[in-house]
Design a protein around this motif. Structure first.
Motif, PDB file in Angstrom:
ATOM      1  N   SER A  57     -15.615 -28.173   4.011  1.00 49.12           N
ATOM      2  CA  SER A  57     -15.516 -27.441   3.455  1.00 49.12           C
ATOM      3  C   SER A  57     -14.365 -26.720   3.994  1.00 49.12           C
ATOM      4  CB  SER A  57     -16.642 -26.571   3.987  1.00 49.12           C
ATOM      5  OG  SER A  57     -17.375 -26.418   4.966  1.00 49.12           O
ATOM      6  N   VAL A  58     -13.501 -25.996   4.022  1.00 50.46           N
ATOM      7  CA  VAL A  58     -12.504 -25.393   4.816  1.00 50.46           C
ATOM      8  C   VAL A  58     -12.338 -24.400   4.977  1.00 50.46           C
ATOM      9  CG1 VAL A  58      -9.607 -24.942   3.639  1.00 50.46           C
ATOM     10  CG2 VAL A  58     -11.009 -26.775   2.857  1.00 50.46           C
ATOM     11  N   GLY A  59     -11.641 -24.021   6.736  1.00 52.54           N
ATOM     12  CA  GLY A  59     -12.342 -22.953   6.853  1.00 52.54           C
ATOM     13  C   GLY A  59     -12.978 -22.774   8.061  1.00 52.54           C
ATOM     14  N   GLY A  60     -14.251 -24.154   7.648  1.00 57.00           N
ATOM     15  CA  GLY A  60     -15.285 -23.831   8.603  1.00 57.00           C
ATOM     16  C   GLY A  60     -15.097 -25.539   9.550  1.00 57.00           C
ATOM     17  N   PRO A  61     -15.831 -25.729  10.196  1.00 56.13           N
ATOM     18  CA  PRO A  61     -15.622 -26.938  11.097  1.00 56.13           C
ATOM     19  C   PRO A  61     -15.854 -28.371  10.222  1.00 56.13           C
ATOM     20  CG  PRO A  61     -19.034 -25.927  11.569  1.00 56.13           C
ATOM     21  CD  PRO A  61     -17.553 -24.969  10.635  1.00 56.13           C
ATOM     22  N   ALA A  62     -16.643 -28.810   8.940  1.00 56.28           N
ATOM     23  CA  ALA A  62     -15.972 -29.651   8.113  1.00 56.28           C
ATOM     24  C   ALA A  62     -14.229 -30.149   7.949  1.00 56.28           C
ATOM     25  CB  ALA A  62     -17.356 -29.246   6.633  1.00 56.28           C
ATOM     26  N   GLY A  63     -13.642 -29.201   8.098  1.00 52.39           N
ATOM     27  CA  GLY A  63     -12.895 -29.319   7.476  1.00 52.39           C
ATOM     28  C   GLY A  63     -11.681 -29.644   8.715  1.00 52.39           C
ATOM     29  N   ASP A  64     -12.528 -29.457  10.055  1.00 55.15           N
ATOM     30  CA  ASP A  64     -11.723 -29.960  11.305  1.00 55.15           C
ATOM     31  C   ASP A  64     -11.400 -31.719  11.604  1.00 55.15           C
ATOM     32  OD1 ASP A  64     -11.243 -27.658  12.304  1.00 55.15           O
ATOM     33  OD2 ASP A  64     -12.659 -26.688  13.627  1.00 55.15           O
ATOM     34  N   PHE A  65     -10.463 -32.063  12.298  1.00 54.31           N
ATOM     35  CA  PHE A  65     -10.332 -33.637  12.407  1.00 54.31           C
ATOM     36  C   PHE A  65     -10.081 -33.549  13.807  1.00 54.31           C
ATOM     37  CE2 PHE A  65      -7.014 -32.611   9.736  1.00 54.31           C
ATOM     38  CZ  PHE A  65      -6.080 -33.399   9.802  1.00 54.31           C
ATOM     39  N   ARG A  66     -10.036 -34.621  13.832  1.00 56.57           N
ATOM     40  CA  ARG A  66      -8.864 -35.546  15.384  1.00 56.57           C
ATOM     41  C   ARG A  66      -9.576 -37.082  15.180  1.00 56.57           C
ATOM     42  NH1 ARG A  66     -12.016 -36.915  21.033  1.00 56.57           N
ATOM     43  NH2 ARG A  66      -9.344 -37.657  21.926  1.00 56.57           N
ATOM     44  N   VAL A  67      -7.604 -37.605  15.215  1.00 59.39           N
ATOM     45  CA  VAL A  67      -7.283 -38.577  15.026  1.00 59.39           C
ATOM     46  C   VAL A  67      -7.139 -39.639  16.733  1.00 59.39           C
ATOM     47  CG1 VAL A  67      -5.732 -39.837  13.872  1.00 59.39           C
ATOM     48  CG2 VAL A  67      -6.681 -38.331  12.846  1.00 59.39           C
ATOM     49  N   LEU A  68      -7.825 -40.109  16.113  1.00 52.30           N
ATOM     50  CA  LEU A  68      -8.051 -41.705  17.403  1.00 52.30           C
ATOM     51  C   LEU A  68      -7.402 -42.884  16.719  1.00 52.30           C
ATOM     52  CD1 LEU A  68     -11.249 -41.229  18.527  1.00 52.30           C
ATOM     53  CD2 LEU A  68      -9.730 -39.705  19.442  1.00 52.30           C
ATOM     54  N   GLU A  69      -5.365 -43.108  17.406  1.00 55.96           N
ATOM     55  CA  GLU A  69      -5.094 -44.238  17.418  1.00 55.96           C
ATOM     56  C   GLU A  69      -6.260 -45.217  18.109  1.00 55.96           C
ATOM     57  OE1 GLU A  69      -0.322 -45.720  17.149  1.00 55.96           O
ATOM     58  OE2 GLU A  69      -1.003 -43.276  17.115  1.00 55.96           O
ATOM     59  N   LEU A  70      -5.901 -46.377  17.234  1.00 60.19           N
ATOM     60  CA  LEU A  70      -6.776 -47.765  18.383  1.00 60.19           C
ATOM     61  C   LEU A  70      -5.181 -48.749  18.509  1.00 60.19           C
ATOM     62  CD1 LEU A  70      -9.021 -48.737  15.335  1.00 60.19           C
ATOM     63  CD2 LEU A  70      -9.518 -48.162  17.043  1.00 60.19           C
ATOM     64  N   LYS A  71      -6.353 -48.395  20.088  1.00 60.34           N
ATOM     65  CA  LYS A  71      -4.869 -49.583  20.683  1.00 60.34           C
ATOM     66  C   LYS A  71      -4.625 -51.310  19.880  1.00 60.34           C
ATOM     67  CE  LYS A  71      -6.613 -47.786  25.093  1.00 60.34           C
ATOM     68  NZ  LYS A  71      -7.000 -46.842  25.513  1.00 60.34           N
ATOM     69  N   ASN A  72      -5.720 -51.514  19.170  1.00 58.11           N
ATOM     70  CA  ASN A  72      -5.007 -53.310  18.772  1.00 58.11           C
ATOM     71  C   ASN A  72      -3.965 -52.908  17.550  1.00 58.11           C
ATOM     72  OD1 ASN A  72      -6.587 -52.572  16.544  1.00 58.11           O
ATOM     73  ND2 ASN A  72      -8.638 -53.199  16.749  1.00 58.11           N
ATOM     74  N   GLY A  73      -3.746 -51.672  17.334  1.00 57.97           N
ATOM     75  CA  GLY A  73      -2.662 -51.731  16.443  1.00 57.97           C
ATOM     76  C   GLY A  73      -3.154 -51.660  14.529  1.00 57.97           C
ATOM     77  N   GLU A  74      -4.446 -51.900  14.760  1.00 50.30           N
ATOM     78  CA  GLU A  74      -5.350 -51.687  13.162  1.00 50.30           C
ATOM     79  C   GLU A  74      -5.235 -50.698  12.568  1.00 50.30           C
ATOM     80  OE1 GLU A  74      -8.962 -54.414  11.790  1.00 50.30           O
ATOM     81  OE2 GLU A  74      -9.120 -54.044  14.488  1.00 50.30           O
ATOM     82  N   GLY A  75      -5.064 -49.340  12.853  1.00 53.29           N
ATOM     83  CA  GLY A  75      -5.081 -47.779  12.280  1.00 53.29           C
ATOM     84  C   GLY A  75      -5.681 -47.160  13.417  1.00 53.29           C
TER      85      GLY A  75
END
Length: 129
Positions: A57-75
């Motif tokens: 739901s945009v505008g609420g906490p469900a719209g937030d995200f964080r991206v973590l890059e995998l060290k193995n280069g897999e994604g």
């Protein structure tokens, strides 16, 4: 944009969670719910969590995200507002490797999984006694 098949997703999550000792449940679009306090049926518990914390739901906490890059280069791993709900995005799935593009892709998959609630794999990583 390539779509990763279920077996590839299962293999990726097995590698990512190896040795954690935690049960996990994988949903159709790549979202995984790691069960810190599993009670009852694993798939049922994970479905309850994703039903509550998956849909965006945009505008609420469900719209937030964080991206973590995998060290193995897999994604990447894309997290949201529940610490145990994480979506895997494989390297070949995103033409744009920016955290914004990857995060939006992961968030949209979490949203689909939170609405469809289709379990494709359950793995109980707890030690056997």
């Amino acid at each position: 944009m390539a779509v990763v098949d279920t077996e590839t997703l299962i293999d990726a999550w097995r590698r990512l969670l190896a040795g954690s000792g935690k049960p996990w449940v994988l949903f159709e679009h790549g979202t995984c719910v790691v069960l810190e306090e599993p009670g009852g049926g694993l798939a049922d518990r994970a479905t309850e969590i994703l039903r509550a914390y998956g849909p965006v739901s945009v505008g609420g906490p469900a719209g937030d995200f964080r991206v973590l890059e995998l060290k193995n280069g897999e994604g990447w791993l894309v997290t949201g507002h529940h610490p145990d709900v994480v979506t895997f995005v494989a390297l070949e799935e995103s033409e744009d490797p920016s955290h914004l593009a990857v995060g939006m892709l992961g968030r949209s998959r979490r949203d689909r999984d939170g609405r469809d609630l289709h379990v494709v794999h359950v793995e109980d990583g707890r030690p056997r006694t």
